[in-house]
Design a protein around this motif. Structure first.
Motif, mmCIF file in Angstrom:
data_model
loop_
_atom_site.group_PDB
_atom_site.id
_atom_site.type_symbol
_atom_site.label_atom_id
_atom_site.label_comp_id
_atom_site.label_asym_id
_atom_site.label_seq_id
_atom_site.Cartn_x
_atom_site.Cartn_y
_atom_site.Cartn_z
ATOM 1 N N ASP A 95 0.811 -1.312 -0.012
ATOM 2 C CA ASP A 95 0.232 -0.115 0.155
ATOM 3 C C ASP A 95 0.685 1.259 -0.166
ATOM 4 O OD1 ASP A 95 -2.633 1.528 0.267
ATOM 5 O OD2 ASP A 95 -1.594 1.918 2.264
ATOM 6 N N ARG A 96 2.003 1.277 0.661
ATOM 7 C CA ARG A 96 2.699 2.414 0.928
ATOM 8 C C ARG A 96 3.500 2.686 -0.384
ATOM 9 N NH1 ARG A 96 4.482 0.355 5.780
ATOM 10 N NH2 ARG A 96 6.165 -0.585 4.921
ATOM 11 N N LYS B 31 2.159 1.965 -3.230
ATOM 12 C CA LYS B 31 1.136 2.170 -4.307
ATOM 13 C C LYS B 31 0.827 3.662 -4.217
ATOM 14 C CE LYS B 31 -3.362 1.393 -6.341
ATOM 15 N NZ LYS B 31 -3.011 1.146 -7.537
ATOM 16 N N ARG B 32 0.795 4.139 -3.096
ATOM 17 C CA ARG B 32 0.446 5.488 -2.730
ATOM 18 C C ARG B 32 1.449 6.275 -3.181
ATOM 19 N NH1 ARG B 32 0.274 6.491 2.291
ATOM 20 N NH2 ARG B 32 0.304 4.406 3.365
ATOM 21 N N ARG C 283 0.857 9.171 -6.582
ATOM 22 C CA ARG C 283 0.729 10.653 -6.036
ATOM 23 C C ARG C 283 1.091 11.700 -7.002
ATOM 24 N NH1 ARG C 283 4.607 10.695 -1.848
ATOM 25 N NH2 ARG C 283 3.224 9.585 -0.463
#
Length: 469
Positions: A314-315, A317-318, A322
């Motif tokens: 998840d980190r 992907k974010r 961004r």
């Protein structure tokens, strides 16, 4: 079928292969144009051979059959540029030209050149269509001698589409399953061979392992970008590459991997429709992607799950999704204002921010971009899919190079929307308005309403983004 000519058989073969129209460059063989009119096959006049080649390539890339084009050999350099674009993008194209001693100069840009004769034209148009659509796909040249197009010919019912691929060998599947079983953090990379029929299998494969997914430029959308396991574009140094202990290439073509993009020392396996030229991989399975994954499914279910940390994925992907620039924020705003299935074309880096939910929803060229590509590709995509919407993202220079293509869109009333990453110029705006286009300038604050007005105009529209500093 009395009175059937060589040109009639050629046009009939194109139609049976799935070509919905023909893109004609200046000096194209007139007999084939006449035969297309008899067959009620749309002929789109392109301003030059390069544009005709790109239009045919895009038609073949996003359509169900090969792109088709007619050209003369008077603009040989432009014709080579258009066909080289199709070759780089692995787009199936059939190009018909008249005779000439210079026709051999097309050889580096085509899969093959076939000399058409009246006695065998039905066979050769079927062969050309099959060859163009056989992976790795690409352009095939049909050469018509002087006067041959008007000669009488006998139609033959030859198959104009490739035969289904054979199933993978059981030993290869077992070897692939063994490598997957030994991996702790497998990573999938999707490429241009991934089609709409493969998407649900790719998603199931990624979720069953589980494994995150990167995409090449042409593999974007094979796993929908909003999916939690979709981690964006394949680029050197991507955080997911540094964590993977096995890389699985799904439908990735050899023209899609820049040198050095994959980390050294990490084993790589491949599932593809066509063999890789040098066979460098630990295991390589050939065949229909969906079928290979389906056959592999029992092996995957029987093994332990991969050990990717959910929070880490998840980190990553974010971090990669961004939006950090004004241009990417405009792409995001445009995507939010458009329905699912909208196609996006571009010759600017910001197009990577477009959220695709299916393969071939974003069109960017591999390698060097042909000037004006974004608008030309939007025209080709809109002609191929009239029920869908198309948005192009380009620069002022790209727009200038594509003005003839935009004029075709205006003449046909095609509702493409062009977002220009640059200021509105009064003289150009007046020229575009005279060509039937809606033209608007927008600041960052006014972009959303101006884009919505352009999107609902039901005719070609341009939105100039004035303040991207």
């Amino acid at each position: 079928m009395a009175g059937t000519s060589v040109a009639d058989v050629l046009v009939d073969g194109l139609a049976r292969a799935g070509a919905a129209r023909i893109f004609a460059a200046p000096a194209a063989p007139p007999a084939v144009r006449t035969a297309a009119a008899r067959r009620r096959l749309d002929v789109v006049d392109a301003p030059d051979s390069t544009t005709a080649g790109v239009l045919a390539a895009v038609s073949g890339e996003v359509g169900e059959g090969p792109g088709a084009m007619l050209a003369g050999l008077d603009d040989l350099r432009g014709l080579v540029r258009g066909l080289a674009h199709a070759q780089r993008d692995r787009a199936p194209v059939i190009v018909l030209t008249g005779g000439g001693d210079d026709a051999g100069l097309l050889a580096p840009a085509v899969k093959a050149t076939v000399v058409v004769e009246a006695s065998s034209v039905g066979h050769w148009i079927a062969h050309a269509a099959q060859l163009a659509m056989t992976d790795p796909r690409g352009p095939v040249h049909l050469r018509l001698g002087a006067g041959v197009a008007d000669e009488p010919a006998l139609p033959v019912a030859a198959a104009c589409r490739p035969a289904p691929l054979p199933p993978p060998a059981p030993a290869v599947l077992e070897a692939l399953a063994a490598v997957l079983a030994g991996a702790t953090r497998p990573l999938l990379i999707t490429g241009l061979e991934c089609g709409p029929d493969d998407t649900r299998w790719i998603r199931s494969f990624a979720e069953a392992l589980p494994a995150p997914v990167l995409a090449t430029t042409k593999g974007k959308g094979a796993l929908a970008d909003p999916h939690p396991l979709a981690l964006g574009a394949l680029v050197a140094g991507h955080a997911a590459l540094g964590r993977a202990d096995l890389i699985v290439l799904l439908g990735v073509d050899d023209g899609e991997l820049p040198p050095g993009v994959l980390p050294v020392g990490v084993p790589v396996v491949r599932i593809g429709r066509a063999p890789w030229p040098d066979g460098r991989f630990l295991v390589e399975a050939h065949g229909d992607l969906a079928l290979v994954i389906e056959e592999l499914a029992p092996h995957v279910r029987a093994q332990r799950a991969a050990d990717w940390d959910v929070a880490e994925v998840d980190r990553i992907k974010r971090a990669v999704t961004r939006t950090t620039t004004p241009a990417t924020r405009l792409v995001v705003l445009a995507r939010e204002a458009t329905p699912a299935g909208t196609l996006a074309t571009g010759d600017v880096p910001a197009l990577a921010a477009w959220q695709a939910v299916g393969p071939r929803e974003t069109l960017r060229p591999l390698g060097e971009s042909t000037p004006g590509y974004a608008v030309v590709a939007a025209l080709g995509a809109q002609l191929t899919h009239p029920a869908r919407r198309v948005v192009a993202f380009t620069s002022p220079g790209g727009l200038a190079a594509a003005e003839p293509a935009l004029a075709i869109a205006g003449a046909r009333g095609l509702p493409i929307v062009v977002v220009v990453m640059g200021p509105l110029a009064g003289e150009r705006a007046r020229a575009m308005q005279s060509a039937g286009c809606l033209v608007a300038g927008a600041s960052a604050a006014s972009f959303a309403p101006e884009f919505n007005r352009a999107f609902t105009a039901h005719r070609p529209a341009l939105v100039f983004a004035n303040d991207l500093a």
